[in-house]
Design an enzyme around this catalytic site. Sequence first.
Site, short mmCIF file in Angstrom:
data_model
loop_
_atom_site.label_atom_id
_atom_site.label_comp_id
_atom_site.label_asym_id
_atom_site.label_seq_id
_atom_site.Cartn_x
_atom_site.Cartn_y
_atom_site.Cartn_z
N LYS A 9 38.33 12.12 -9.17
CA LYS A 9 38.31 10.68 -9.41
C LYS A 9 37.88 10.39 -10.85
O LYS A 9 37.37 11.28 -11.55
CB LYS A 9 37.35 10.03 -8.40
CG LYS A 9 37.80 10.20 -6.93
CD LYS A 9 36.76 9.62 -5.97
CE LYS A 9 37.18 9.81 -4.52
NZ LYS A 9 36.16 9.29 -3.57
N TYR A 49 44.46 4.63 -0.15
CA TYR A 49 43.33 4.38 0.77
C TYR A 49 43.67 3.38 1.87
O TYR A 49 42.78 2.73 2.40
CB TYR A 49 42.12 3.88 -0.05
CG TYR A 49 41.31 5.00 -0.69
CD1 TYR A 49 40.84 6.08 0.06
CD2 TYR A 49 40.99 4.96 -2.05
CE1 TYR A 49 40.08 7.10 -0.52
CE2 TYR A 49 40.22 5.97 -2.64
CZ TYR A 49 39.77 7.04 -1.86
OH TYR A 49 39.02 8.03 -2.43
N ASN A 112 31.57 9.49 -5.94
CA ASN A 112 31.41 10.84 -5.38
C ASN A 112 32.44 11.85 -5.91
O ASN A 112 32.68 12.88 -5.31
CB ASN A 112 31.35 10.80 -3.86
CG ASN A 112 32.61 10.23 -3.23
OD1 ASN A 112 33.58 9.95 -3.93
ND2 ASN A 112 32.61 10.08 -1.92
N HIS A 115 38.22 13.56 -4.18
CA HIS A 115 38.84 13.21 -2.90
C HIS A 115 39.53 14.44 -2.32
O HIS A 115 40.11 15.23 -3.06
CB HIS A 115 39.91 12.13 -3.09
CG HIS A 115 40.85 12.03 -1.93
ND1 HIS A 115 40.54 11.35 -0.78
CD2 HIS A 115 42.06 12.61 -1.70
CE1 HIS A 115 41.54 11.49 0.09
NE2 HIS A 115 42.47 12.24 -0.44
N GLU A 126 49.62 12.27 1.70
CA GLU A 126 49.07 12.13 0.35
C GLU A 126 49.81 12.99 -0.67
O GLU A 126 50.06 12.55 -1.79
CB GLU A 126 47.57 12.43 0.36
CG GLU A 126 46.80 11.35 1.10
CD GLU A 126 45.34 11.69 1.41
OE1 GLU A 126 44.66 10.85 2.02
OE2 GLU A 126 44.88 12.80 1.05
P1 GTP Z 1 37.70 10.66 0.19
O1 GTP Z 1 37.89 12.14 0.07
O2 GTP Z 1 37.56 9.95 -1.13
O3 GTP Z 1 38.75 10.03 1.08
O4 GTP Z 1 36.27 10.50 0.87
P2 GTP Z 1 35.90 10.80 2.39
O5 GTP Z 1 37.11 11.21 3.15
O6 GTP Z 1 34.74 11.72 2.37
O7 GTP Z 1 35.42 9.37 2.88
P3 GTP Z 1 36.31 8.14 3.37
O8 GTP Z 1 37.76 8.48 3.39
O9 GTP Z 1 35.68 7.61 4.61
O10 GTP Z 1 36.03 7.07 2.22
C1 GTP Z 1 36.79 7.07 1.05
C2 GTP Z 1 35.90 6.76 -0.12
O11 GTP Z 1 35.36 5.45 0.04
C3 GTP Z 1 34.65 7.65 -0.23
O12 GTP Z 1 34.92 8.83 -0.95
C4 GTP Z 1 33.69 6.77 -0.97
O13 GTP Z 1 33.88 6.83 -2.38
C5 GTP Z 1 34.06 5.38 -0.49
N1 GTP Z 1 33.15 4.99 0.58
C6 GTP Z 1 33.09 5.45 1.85
N2 GTP Z 1 32.11 4.86 2.54
C7 GTP Z 1 31.53 4.00 1.66
C8 GTP Z 1 30.46 3.08 1.76
O14 GTP Z 1 29.81 2.95 2.81
N3 GTP Z 1 30.15 2.36 0.64
C9 GTP Z 1 30.83 2.49 -0.52
N4 GTP Z 1 30.50 1.77 -1.59
N5 GTP Z 1 31.85 3.36 -0.65
C10 GTP Z 1 32.19 4.09 0.42
MG MG Z 2 38.90 10.14 3.14
#
Ligand code: GTP
Ligand code: MG
Length: 151
Positions: A9, A49, A112, A115, A126
């Site tokens: 990212k 997303y 973080n 992805h 994807e």
């Molecule tokens: P990705 O690999 O980026 O898809 O992350 P993930 O699969 O571990 O998590 P998810 O798909 O549920 O969420 C996608 C992204 O949204 C995360 O990587 C975070 O950057 C963001 N995100 C998820 N939960 C939160 C939250 O509670 N607050 C905020 N600000 N961002 C969030």
């Molecule tokens: Mg995810």
Amino acid sequence: LERTFIAIKPDGVQRGLISEIISRFERKGFKLVAIKIVVPSKDFAQKHYHDLKTRPFFDGLCDFLSSGPVVAMVWEGEGVIKYGRKLIGATDPQKSEPGTIRGDLAVVVGRNIIHGSDGPETAKEEVNLWFKPEELVNYTSNAEKWIYGVN
Ligand code: GTP
Ligand code: MG
């Protein structure tokens, strides 16, 4: 062999963590089959997303992903989807184990750095969203017989 979509990212790119992240996947024994650096549009980020569109952080998340260069990659290997997620660590870096990419290199959930596809269906989806078929390279690496122990 299984393939997954991995993206560094904008925060990971700006913080100079490209080589660190690539090297963790590479040293594990996974094979890089596609890579490019792009600035996704907001519309593209929303497509990526789409599963999260009802979440309160969706808009901020898509603004962030489209805020700068992203390194988009496809990695191949046995179990790479699931194990790639293990290398990455829990979504919230406060909860990621030390030794994982997010555990070692990130602090807050909204930044973080990486992805990874969360399953076989999303991986396919994807890879197809980010890459054209001709951007994926089929090749045999000389290390494979040492990584997998087969000819
Ligand atoms: P990705 O690999 O980026 O898809 O992350 P993930 O699969 O571990 O998590 P998810 O798909 O549920 O969420 C996608 C992204 O949204 C995360 O990587 C975070 O950057 C963001 N995100 C998820 N939960 C939160 C939250 O509670 N607050 C905020 N600000 N961002 C969030
Ligand atoms: Mg995810």
